[in-house]
Design an enzyme around this catalytic site. Structure first.
Site, mmCIF file in Angstrom:
data_model
loop_
_atom_site.group_PDB
_atom_site.id
_atom_site.type_symbol
_atom_site.label_atom_id
_atom_site.label_comp_id
_atom_site.label_asym_id
_atom_site.label_seq_id
_atom_site.Cartn_x
_atom_site.Cartn_y
_atom_site.Cartn_z
ATOM 1 N N LEU A 18 -0.423 -22.925 -37.505
ATOM 2 C CA LEU A 18 -0.379 -21.795 -38.387
ATOM 3 C C LEU A 18 -0.527 -20.409 -37.724
ATOM 4 C CD1 LEU A 18 -2.404 -23.258 -41.292
ATOM 5 C CD2 LEU A 18 -0.092 -23.010 -41.247
ATOM 6 N N GLU A 20 -2.222 -18.449 -33.715
ATOM 7 C CA GLU A 20 -2.773 -18.559 -32.519
ATOM 8 C C GLU A 20 -3.405 -17.345 -32.165
ATOM 9 O OE1 GLU A 20 -2.071 -20.929 -28.401
ATOM 10 O OE2 GLU A 20 -0.417 -20.955 -30.100
ATOM 11 N N GLY A 21 -4.841 -17.116 -31.842
ATOM 12 C CA GLY A 21 -5.541 -15.946 -31.246
ATOM 13 C C GLY A 21 -6.041 -16.177 -29.612
ATOM 14 N N THR A 22 -6.742 -15.263 -29.394
ATOM 15 C CA THR A 22 -7.309 -15.505 -27.944
ATOM 16 C C THR A 22 -8.220 -16.372 -27.528
ATOM 17 O OG1 THR A 22 -7.012 -12.950 -27.923
ATOM 18 C CG2 THR A 22 -8.117 -13.911 -25.921
ATOM 19 N N PHE A 23 -8.874 -16.953 -28.626
ATOM 20 C CA PHE A 23 -9.979 -17.921 -28.499
ATOM 21 C C PHE A 23 -9.898 -19.115 -29.338
ATOM 22 C CE2 PHE A 23 -11.768 -13.808 -27.567
ATOM 23 C CZ PHE A 23 -12.258 -13.895 -25.889
ATOM 24 N N ALA A 24 -8.836 -18.969 -30.016
ATOM 25 C CA ALA A 24 -8.775 -20.190 -31.094
ATOM 26 C C ALA A 24 -7.302 -20.357 -31.733
ATOM 27 C CB ALA A 24 -9.611 -19.908 -32.627
ATOM 28 N N LYS A 25 -6.970 -21.497 -32.173
ATOM 29 C CA LYS A 25 -5.581 -21.661 -32.962
ATOM 30 C C LYS A 25 -6.118 -22.317 -34.136
ATOM 31 C CE LYS A 25 -3.640 -23.904 -29.893
ATOM 32 N NZ LYS A 25 -2.314 -24.802 -29.128
ATOM 33 N N LYS A 41 -9.487 -24.839 -37.445
ATOM 34 C CA LYS A 41 -9.690 -23.915 -36.487
ATOM 35 C C LYS A 41 -10.071 -24.624 -35.089
ATOM 36 C CE LYS A 41 -11.572 -19.096 -36.010
ATOM 37 N NZ LYS A 41 -12.324 -17.907 -36.658
ATOM 38 N N ASP A 135 -16.475 -6.993 -40.557
ATOM 39 C CA ASP A 135 -15.266 -6.562 -40.109
ATOM 40 C C ASP A 135 -14.482 -6.881 -41.218
ATOM 41 O OD1 ASP A 135 -13.308 -5.731 -38.213
ATOM 42 O OD2 ASP A 135 -12.607 -7.996 -37.673
#
Length: 337
Positions: A18, A20-25, A41, A135
């Protein structure tokens, strides 16, 4: 139609990615025992260790375990393999509130108020549990299929043990356009009051379709934030303008607090307090999740099922391009130096 093998983690069958980021998908998944759709996650343990992110991940897990509210993404469980950590989360399929603004521009005042009411309900509950999000922004607010708002991404949240003896937090973090002036000053801040400021910026964005504080240069941006140098557009009602100005008060001592917001006449219009049962929450043993020793007994095995199944409703949903849950992991997260 050809089908592909599926990966199984414990009782969950993984579908498409769904986001994807730097530290997780984040992957769409199905509980094969109940048929329920979830979002999972996935963190790579070696990447977390390499980037010294263990504390942040433990904090996110601990926070989500504490929070059980209809306007906060629910975490069902945490499982781990020798190489990965899996957060099993509520699946929310309505996209981000940010996308709704980007697509439609500003929202009508009544619709903006409805989302703001749900946001304040959730933030108030988090604060009652000693959790400060730090945040809050439209990208971290998801909508379900019925339009119910859900706060996500507690990666920067603060827990009670991070509050110092003076009652203050000292980590400067957040997203510049939404961050409270006292956070930038780096002299300690009240987590609840800082979250309220971010809620005020969100309300302004919902009703205006643009940010109250926006500059390409960070120094110029911070000067505006310190002075609360903004003006409400003429289509805001007088009562909405008054409330926003009380929330975006650069002095945290005189800034309006949540109990006063809830009693505000503009806020109260059509307000329905949330109804939910407070569940007993068992703490997660976050240290066990990072246990890679041979004695670790709680690890799952990720295995791939190569035998193709007939295409079913789950496959059709998981190949849909309309699902964007990118905010379940860190996105556009800015740490202010």
């Amino acid at each position: 139609m050809g089908s592909v093998g599926r990966t199984r983690v414990g009782k969950y069958e993984l579908g498409r990615t769904l986001g994807e980021g730097t530290f997780a998908k984040v992957k769409f998944a199905k509980d094969v025992e109940t048929g329920e759709s979830v979002a999972i996650k996935i963190f790579e343990k070696d990447k977390i260790l390499r980037h010294k992110m263990v504390g942040q991940i433990k904090r996110e897990i601990s926070t989500m375990k504490l929070i059980r509210h209809p306007n906060v993404i629910r975490m069902y469980e945490v499982i781990a393999s020798k190489t990965k950590i899996y957060l099993v989360l509520e699946f929310v399929d309505g996209g981000e509130l940010f996308d709704k603004i980007a697509r439609n521009g500003k929202l009508k005042e009544d619709e903006a108020r409805k989302y703001f009411q749900q946001l304040i309900n959730a933030v108030d509950y988090c604060h009652s549990r000693g959790v400060f999000h730090r945040d809050l922004k439209p990208e971290n607010l998801l909508l379900d299929a019925t339009g119910v708002l859900k706060i996500s991404d507690f990666g920067l949240s603060a827990l009670p043990q991070q509050v110092r003896e003076d009652g203050m937090l000292y980590t400067t973090c957040g997203t510049p356009n939404y961050v409270a002036p006292e956070v930038i000053k780096d002299k300690g801040y009240d987590g609840a009051k800082a979250d309220i400021w971010s809620c005020g910026v969100i309300l302004f964005v919902l009703m205006a379709g643009y940010l109250p504080f926006e500059e390409t240069n960070l120094v110029s941006l911070y000067k505006k934030i310190f002075k609360a140098a903004f003006s409400c557009p003429n289509w805001f009602s007088t009562s909405a303008k008054k409330l926003i100005k009380r929330i975006l008060d650069p002095n945290p001592q005189t800034r309006i607090a949540i109990p006063q917001i809830i009693e505000n006449e503009w806020f109260k219009k059509g307000y329905q307090p949330p109804q939910f049962e407070t569940a007993d929450v068992n703490p997660v043993d976050v240290d066990a999740i990072f246990d890679e020793s041979e004695e670790a007994t709680n690890l799952v095995v990720e295995r791939r099922k190569e035998k193709p199944d007939a295409m079913n409703a789950f496959d059709l949903i998981s190949t849909s391009q309309g699902l964007n849950l990118g905010t379940l992991f860190e996105k556009q997260m800015v740490i202010i130096q």
